[in-house]
Scaffold this motif. Structure first.
Motif, PDB file in Angstrom:
ATOM      1  N   PHE A   1       0.726  -0.908   0.278  1.00  0.00           N
ATOM      2  CA  PHE A   1       0.358   0.490   0.229  1.00  0.00           C
ATOM      3  C   PHE A   1       0.933   1.321  -0.023  1.00  0.00           C
ATOM      4  N   TYR A   2       0.656   2.204  -1.463  1.00  0.00           N
ATOM      5  CA  TYR A   2       1.488   3.710  -1.425  1.00  0.00           C
ATOM      6  C   TYR A   2       0.048   4.465  -0.845  1.00  0.00           C
ATOM      7  N   GLY A   3       0.015   5.517   0.341  1.00  0.00           N
ATOM      8  CA  GLY A   3      -0.989   6.727  -0.579  1.00  0.00           C
ATOM      9  C   GLY A   3      -0.333   7.525   0.025  1.00  0.00           C
ATOM     10  N   ARG A   4      -0.199   8.996  -0.895  1.00  0.00           N
ATOM     11  CA  ARG A   4       0.380   9.539  -1.005  1.00  0.00           C
ATOM     12  C   ARG A   4      -0.906  11.285  -0.792  1.00  0.00           C
ATOM     13  N   ILE A   5      -0.820  11.988   0.038  1.00  0.00           N
ATOM     14  CA  ILE A   5      -1.542  12.989   0.140  1.00  0.00           C
ATOM     15  C   ILE A   5      -0.985  14.333   0.065  1.00  0.00           C
ATOM     16  N   ILE A   6      -1.476  15.199  -1.244  1.00  0.00           N
ATOM     17  CA  ILE A   6      -0.695  16.224  -1.457  1.00  0.00           C
ATOM     18  C   ILE A   6      -1.270  17.357  -1.186  1.00  0.00           C
ATOM     19  N   VAL A   7      -0.996  18.161  -0.415  1.00  0.00           N
ATOM     20  CA  VAL A   7      -1.790  19.253  -0.089  1.00  0.00           C
ATOM     21  C   VAL A   7      -0.852  20.437  -0.384  1.00  0.00           C
ATOM     22  N   ARG A   8      -1.319  21.759  -1.570  1.00  0.00           N
ATOM     23  CA  ARG A   8      -0.807  22.438  -2.363  1.00  0.00           C
ATOM     24  C   ARG A   8      -0.883  23.364  -1.028  1.00  0.00           C
ATOM     25  N   HIS A   9      -0.075  24.489  -2.371  1.00  0.00           N
ATOM     26  CA  HIS A   9       0.067  25.450  -1.592  1.00  0.00           C
ATOM     27  C   HIS A   9      -1.396  26.438  -2.005  1.00  0.00           C
ATOM     28  N   GLY A  10      -1.506  27.371  -1.259  1.00  0.00           N
ATOM     29  CA  GLY A  10      -2.746  27.794  -0.853  1.00  0.00           C
ATOM     30  C   GLY A  10      -3.800  27.153  -0.932  1.00  0.00           C
ATOM     31  N   ALA A  11      -3.828  25.507  -0.593  1.00  0.00           N
ATOM     32  CA  ALA A  11      -5.279  24.652  -0.452  1.00  0.00           C
ATOM     33  C   ALA A  11      -5.725  24.828   0.774  1.00  0.00           C
ATOM     34  N   LEU A  12      -5.867  25.805   1.637  1.00  0.00           N
ATOM     35  CA  LEU A  12      -6.317  25.840   2.862  1.00  0.00           C
ATOM     36  C   LEU A  12      -7.273  25.305   3.252  1.00  0.00           C
ATOM     37  N   LYS A  13      -7.822  25.031   4.960  1.00  0.00           N
ATOM     38  CA  LYS A  13      -9.113  24.381   4.839  1.00  0.00           C
ATOM     39  C   LYS A  13      -8.597  23.427   4.682  1.00  0.00           C
ATOM     40  N   THR A  14      -7.889  22.588   4.237  1.00  0.00           N
ATOM     41  CA  THR A  14      -8.424  20.998   3.543  1.00  0.00           C
ATOM     42  C   THR A  14      -8.071  20.251   5.206  1.00  0.00           C
ATOM     43  N   SER A  15      -9.354  18.899   4.814  1.00  0.00           N
ATOM     44  CA  SER A  15      -8.807  17.424   5.788  1.00  0.00           C
ATOM     45  C   SER A  15      -8.804  16.550   4.916  1.00  0.00           C
ATOM     46  N   ALA A  16      -8.052  16.137   5.767  1.00  0.00           N
ATOM     47  CA  ALA A  16      -7.317  14.479   4.517  1.00  0.00           C
ATOM     48  C   ALA A  16      -6.886  13.978   6.057  1.00  0.00           C
ATOM     49  N   GLU A  17      -7.633  12.504   5.861  1.00  0.00           N
ATOM     50  CA  GLU A  17      -7.523  11.397   6.691  1.00  0.00           C
ATOM     51  C   GLU A  17      -6.934  10.650   5.856  1.00  0.00           C
ATOM     52  N   GLN A  18      -6.186   9.591   6.313  1.00  0.00           N
ATOM     53  CA  GLN A  18      -6.497   7.958   5.141  1.00  0.00           C
ATOM     54  C   GLN A  18      -5.441   6.812   6.138  1.00  0.00           C
ATOM     55  N   GLU A  19      -5.814   6.659   5.954  1.00  0.00           N
ATOM     56  CA  GLU A  19      -5.442   4.723   7.141  1.00  0.00           C
ATOM     57  C   GLU A  19      -5.386   3.956   6.645  1.00  0.00           C
ATOM     58  N   ASN A  20      -4.381   3.456   6.686  1.00  0.00           N
ATOM     59  CA  ASN A  20      -3.937   1.312   5.591  1.00  0.00           C
ATOM     60  C   ASN A  20      -3.891   0.189   7.620  1.00  0.00           C
ATOM     61  N   ASN A  21      -4.231  -0.698   7.250  1.00  0.00           N
ATOM     62  CA  ASN A  21      -4.467  -1.933   8.736  1.00  0.00           C
ATOM     63  C   ASN A  21      -4.370  -2.697   7.878  1.00  0.00           C
ATOM     64  N   ASN A  22      -3.815  -3.940   8.122  1.00  0.00           N
ATOM     65  CA  ASN A  22      -3.051  -4.982   7.757  1.00  0.00           C
ATOM     66  C   ASN A  22      -2.843  -6.210   8.138  1.00  0.00           C
ATOM     67  N   LEU A  23      -3.566  -7.068   7.814  1.00  0.00           N
ATOM     68  CA  LEU A  23      -3.591  -8.880   8.585  1.00  0.00           C
ATOM     69  C   LEU A  23      -2.750  -9.503   8.156  1.00  0.00           C
ATOM     70  N   VAL A  24      -1.578  -9.918   9.177  1.00  0.00           N
ATOM     71  CA  VAL A  24      -0.943 -10.939   7.923  1.00  0.00           C
ATOM     72  C   VAL A  24      -1.339 -12.520   9.006  1.00  0.00           C
ATOM     73  N   LEU A  25      -1.555 -13.327   8.400  1.00  0.00           N
ATOM     74  CA  LEU A  25      -1.676 -14.786   8.263  1.00  0.00           C
ATOM     75  C   LEU A  25      -0.605 -15.304   8.428  1.00  0.00           C
ATOM     76  N   SER A  26       0.273 -15.602   6.859  1.00  0.00           N
ATOM     77  CA  SER A  26       1.066 -16.818   6.999  1.00  0.00           C
ATOM     78  C   SER A  26       2.055 -15.740   7.597  1.00  0.00           C
ATOM     79  N   ASN A  27       4.282 -16.642   7.849  1.00  0.00           N
ATOM     80  CA  ASN A  27       5.271 -16.361   8.169  1.00  0.00           C
ATOM     81  C   ASN A  27       5.476 -15.753   6.958  1.00  0.00           C
ATOM     82  N   GLU A  28       4.993 -16.107   5.055  1.00  0.00           N
ATOM     83  CA  GLU A  28       5.898 -15.995   4.694  1.00  0.00           C
ATOM     84  C   GLU A  28       4.830 -14.865   3.798  1.00  0.00           C
TER      85      GLU A  28
END
Lengths: 407, 482
Positions: free
Chosen positions: A332-359
């Motif tokens: 997972f690669y998630g990028r949030i860019i807030v440009r110059h002047g983009a005021l009052k921005t709200s950005a939320e990001q979440e990544n959860n992973n479940l690993v079930l095996s050793n490999e």
């Protein structure tokens, strides 16, 4: 990889490009030919990305670069296609089927025309009125890497969906991409989606392989435009055959008060890479990107998302969850860019992973790039496994180990 | 290439081969960097043969490398041939004679930080015969340390007196092949500190370069090596809150830490090099490689840094958690104001079982400052039950600054747990309003809020450092809020 090796790896596509160029020269408008030539030049210059490219550090595309692909077969195994479509059917939806990247009217069920909605195959539009596509195809806005350049140079067919006249389309549009036929072949379908002012649309896409399909490489590009106060719900389900390679680029631009809600589910495919790039262009625009990848065996799925806040008062949320088992690898690669002047921005990001095996392996790279001060941005990322205490709790109440794991 | 250029080049090469030689008696070197420079430095420092060989290997490797370009900072290309790589410490005659000759702006800063006059003189590099008895203080301390078997000296001295130890550990944590600046440092490092804590010894005082006699002139390529043997403990302080006078633009230091079984190393840095003027002219490039190896079982390495200076800060103090049950920690405050840029963070490489790491990073951007957190948390297959918690928060002051977060998380285990959180926001206007209502000026309010924001990191600093660091932040943010 040396330059010589890269060019060697391209040779398969060079032949395809030469044939394509021959076929479209003089038949397509000159601006489109020019766009194809530019895109090919870009691809020829860059070649396939290697792991030295920051954007591709977790995904090795040598399997694609080293395969000699044919053009997909045109002969249609109607039964197999029917079965594939039935396996993913969404009741109550308008069914549009693309077989090996081509619109297939015989398998589709468009139903009664809906007011404000136009569904056309891209080849039909190119034959009748290509000028209306110029904004999407000549601008090359979606040509951001080697794969999208390859698509821009080689695409044959695809779809154009348009909604206009301030309507909310009731029935969801279900686009089924079926791959069928033996051997290794590559397809480059292209989708253009325009949701006009104040309109609403739900688009569901399924990518499936028909029984007995060979190594299908799907390289899809989607141009999405969401106008003022319009809404698009976009569900994208990759359920390709276990041998399939899938590279997708979705480029969405959202105008004032517009909303783009995306759900990306990846279950199938040997090698999957999805790029989703959303630009919030005007105040009030918002997006919600959700994703799920459930992988097993030796599957590799890479989810790349970028949300660009280009204007003030925009908001975005993102939630991607991954479950990896066997020897699979989830990225997972998630990028949030807030440009110059983009005021009052709200950005939320979440990544959860479940690993079930050793490999199994998980890479998570959430990134924030912020060039404005009056913003609220947050991201979170976790990697963990099933809690023993939780399974113990369930098992102590008579629920079997397997079932406890599933629930 | 034309014939003319070819022959010129041939001539130039020939001249280099036979003509140029180094005067080993000279006190400083002319600008330029080649194998003779490396030989000169090594000879000047009376280094053993193996050290020269190592430096030369590093230099030859450096020649094959190219400068990294991936960083999120921008600066004009550095001409490595234009600087001089060795100059003997300035004699008393060359130094400023009294505080009257020092930039008044600098003095004002000293004043605000409350630094005693004698200390001010030392910091400004003034030739004073008895600089607040630092020589005798240092000597007393060293006597006390020696009783416990602790070695604390310059790395050149260590090479001569504890050659075997240095040889055993130098380059084992940061090999000269590691990166461009580490290779350059390995070839031409001038001096630095060496610390060895013997088995079972708890170092009774905080070690600081401040107390080392020749510390003020360790130069731009500093090399530090700290070894904590089984069951030992040491806390090491680097740098100083007061701005330092320095002529070198590029600082490419290397710091290596090795912690054996159950040993703990705590390494704290306060960095306040010259950041350049308001338009970003001048200022120090601080390109440092810092890495600790938790080699032993249940070993513990903790990095704390407060970065408030330098026009560019580009460093990632890291931990390699090799031993089972070892612990790595990283606490950082990085402040960028004016046109300063910082790309900093950490790497936590988990290899041993049950290894734990904690990352707390606080970035503050003001003015046109650009602040980047970049970090890697990696669980190798062998790192069963590894655990990581990361938190990266950014505070923005002013609409022209930037804050960026690039965490990389890689997990190859099915038993590891990783949590990462990041947030970015500005100081709430309501918070400032609340303070102002109660008679606290806007500037003091910002200072309070910023210090609260950084509290988690400051509490990791030794007491005196923490107090100074708080004052420093307030000072650096002066004028950031109108």
């Amino acid at each position: 990889m040396t330059a010589a090796e890269t060019s060697l790896a391209r040779t398969g596509f060079e032949a395809l490009w030469a044939a394509k160029h021959e076929r479209v020269r003089g038949r397509e408008p000159s601006w489109l030919l020019q766009a194809r030539e530019n895109a090919w030049a870009l691809f020829a210059e860059r070649g396939f990305p290697t792991r030295a490219d920051e954007d591709w550090r977790s995904t090795n595309v040598a399997a694609i670069a080293n395969t000699a692909y044919a053009t997909p077969s045109r002969s249609l195994d109607a039964k197999a296609v029917q079965a594939a479509c039935a396996s993913v059917a969404v009741p109550g939806s308008v069914r549009v089927v693309l077989v090996n990247g081509r619109f297939e009217p015989s398998a589709s069920d468009l139903g009664a025309p809906q007011h404000g909605l136009t569904i056309e195959s891209l080849s039909a539009v190119l034959a009748s009125g290509p000028e209306t596509l110029r904004g999407h195809l000549a601008s090359q806005r979606s040509t951001v890497n080697a794969f999208s350049a390859l698509n821009a140079a080689l695409f044959e067919d695809g779809l154009r969906l348009r909604v206009s006249g301030r309507v909310a389309i009731e029935r969801p549009i279900h686009v089924i991409h079926v791959t069928t036929g033996p051997g290794a072949f590559a397809l480059h379908p292209r989708l253009v989606v325009e949701v006009g002012n104040g309109c609403e649309l739900e688009l569901i896409e399924s990518f499936v392989g028909a029984a007995g399909v060979g190594t299908a490489f799907t390289n899809v590009v989607q141009d999405v435009r969401i106008d003022d106060a319009a809404t698009l719900r976009h569900v994208r389900i990759v359920e390709d055959a276990v041998t399939a390679q899938h590279v997708g680029m979705t480029r969405a631009a959202v105008a004032k008060d517009g909303r783009y809600a995306s759900v990306a589910i990846t279950r199938g495919g040997a090698l999957v890479r999805n790029d989703l790039y959303v630009t919030l262009d005007a105040p009030g625009a918002s997006c919600a990107l959700d994703g799920l990848y459930a992988l097993d065996g030796s599957q590799h799925a890479d989810q790349h998302t970028t949300i660009e806040h280009a204007a003030p008062h925009c908001s975005s949320t993102e939630l991607y969850r991954g479950i990896v088992d066997g020897k699979s690898r989830g990225v997972f690669y998630g990028r949030i860019i807030v440009r110059h002047g983009a005021l009052k921005t709200s950005a939320e990001q979440e990544n959860n992973n479940l690993v079930l095996s050793n490999e199994a392996l998980v890479d998570s790279t959430p990134q924030l790039e912020i060039f404005a001060d009056d913003v609220q941005c947050r991201h979170g990322s976790t990697i963990g496994q099933i809690d023993e205490a939780q399974t113990y709790y369930l098992r102590s109440r008579g629920i079997g180990a397997d079932e406890a794991r599933r629930s | 290439m034309s014939e003319a250029t070819k022959s010129i080049e041939a001539l130039a090469n020939r001249e280099y081969k036979h003509g140029w030689s180094v005067d080993f008696e000279a006190e400083s070197l002319p600008p330029g960097l080649n194998e003779d420079t490396v030989r000169f430095i090594s000879r000047k420092k009376n280094e053993p043969e193996w050290m020269l060989e190592w430096r030369l290997k590093a230099f030859r490797h450096w020649l094959t490398m190219t400068e990294p370009k991936w960083q999120n900072v921008a600066f004009p290309p550095i001409d490595y041939q234009a600087s001089s790589y060795y100059s003997a410490p300035k004699s008393a005659a060359d130094r400023p004679k009294s505080l009257d000759e020092i930039d008044p702006a600098l003095l004002e800063v000293y004043e605000k930080l409350g630094i005693p006059l004698k200390e001010q003189e030392a910091l400004a590099g003034i030739a004073v015969d008895a600089v607040m008895d630092s020589v005798s203080v240092a000597t007393t301390f060293r006597g006390k340390l020696a009783e416990l078997g602790i070695v604390f000296c310059s790395i050149s001295e260590a090479m001569r007196e504890h050659g075997e130890l240095v040889r055993k550990y130098l380059g084992t944590v940061v090999p000269y092949t590691d990166n461009y600046y580490a290779a350059l440092n390995s070839a031409v490092f001038s001096d630095g500190s060496f610390v060895y804590i013997p088995k079972g010894v708890r170092c009774p005082m905080e070690l600081s370069t401040y107390f080392r006699i020749n510390a003020s002139k360790t130069g731009q390529f500093e090399r530090t090596l700290i070894i904590a043997d089984d069951d030992s403990y040491v806390s090491y302080l680097e740098g100083c809150t007061a701005p330092m006078r320095d002529e070198n633009q590029l600082h490419a230091a290397v710091v290596e830490l090795v912690a054996h079984d159950r040993a703990k190393i705590k390494y704290s840095t306060v960095q306040n090099w010259y950041p350049g003027d308001e338009n970003g002219k001048g200022g120090i490039y601080n390109f440092v490689t810092k890495r600790g190896k938790c080699a032993g079982k249940a070993s513990h390495i903790s990095w704390t840094q407060v970065e408030t200076g330098s026009s560019i800060t580009w460093k990632y103090p890291s931990c390699v958690l090799l031993g089972d049950d070892s612990v790595g920690e990283f606490y950082s405050v990085a402040l960028t104001a004016h046109r300063m840029q910082a790309d900093t963070g950490t790497k936590m490489i988990h290899i041993g079982k049950n290894t734990k790491s904690t990352i707390v990073s606080k970035g503050i951007s003001a003015g046109h400052g650009q602040n980047t957190y970049r970090g890697l948390v990696k669980f190798a297959k062998s790192a069963e039950n590894a655990r990581n918690y990361s938190q990266c928060d950014s505070l923005l002051i002013g609409s022209d600054c930037g804050a960026h977060t690039f965490p990389y998380i890689e997990n190859q285990t099915s038993t590891g747990r990783i949590e990462h959180e990041a947030s970015t926001s500005k100081i709430g206007e309501d918070q400032i309003f609340y303070c102002q209502q109660r008679g606290i000026s806007a500037e003091d309010a910002v200072s309070m809020i910023v210090n609260g924001f950084c509290k988690e990191v400051f509490k990791e600093l030794p007491m005196e450092f923490a107090v100074e660091a708080q004052k420093l932040l307030g000072l650096k943010l002066e004028g950031a809020v109108g």
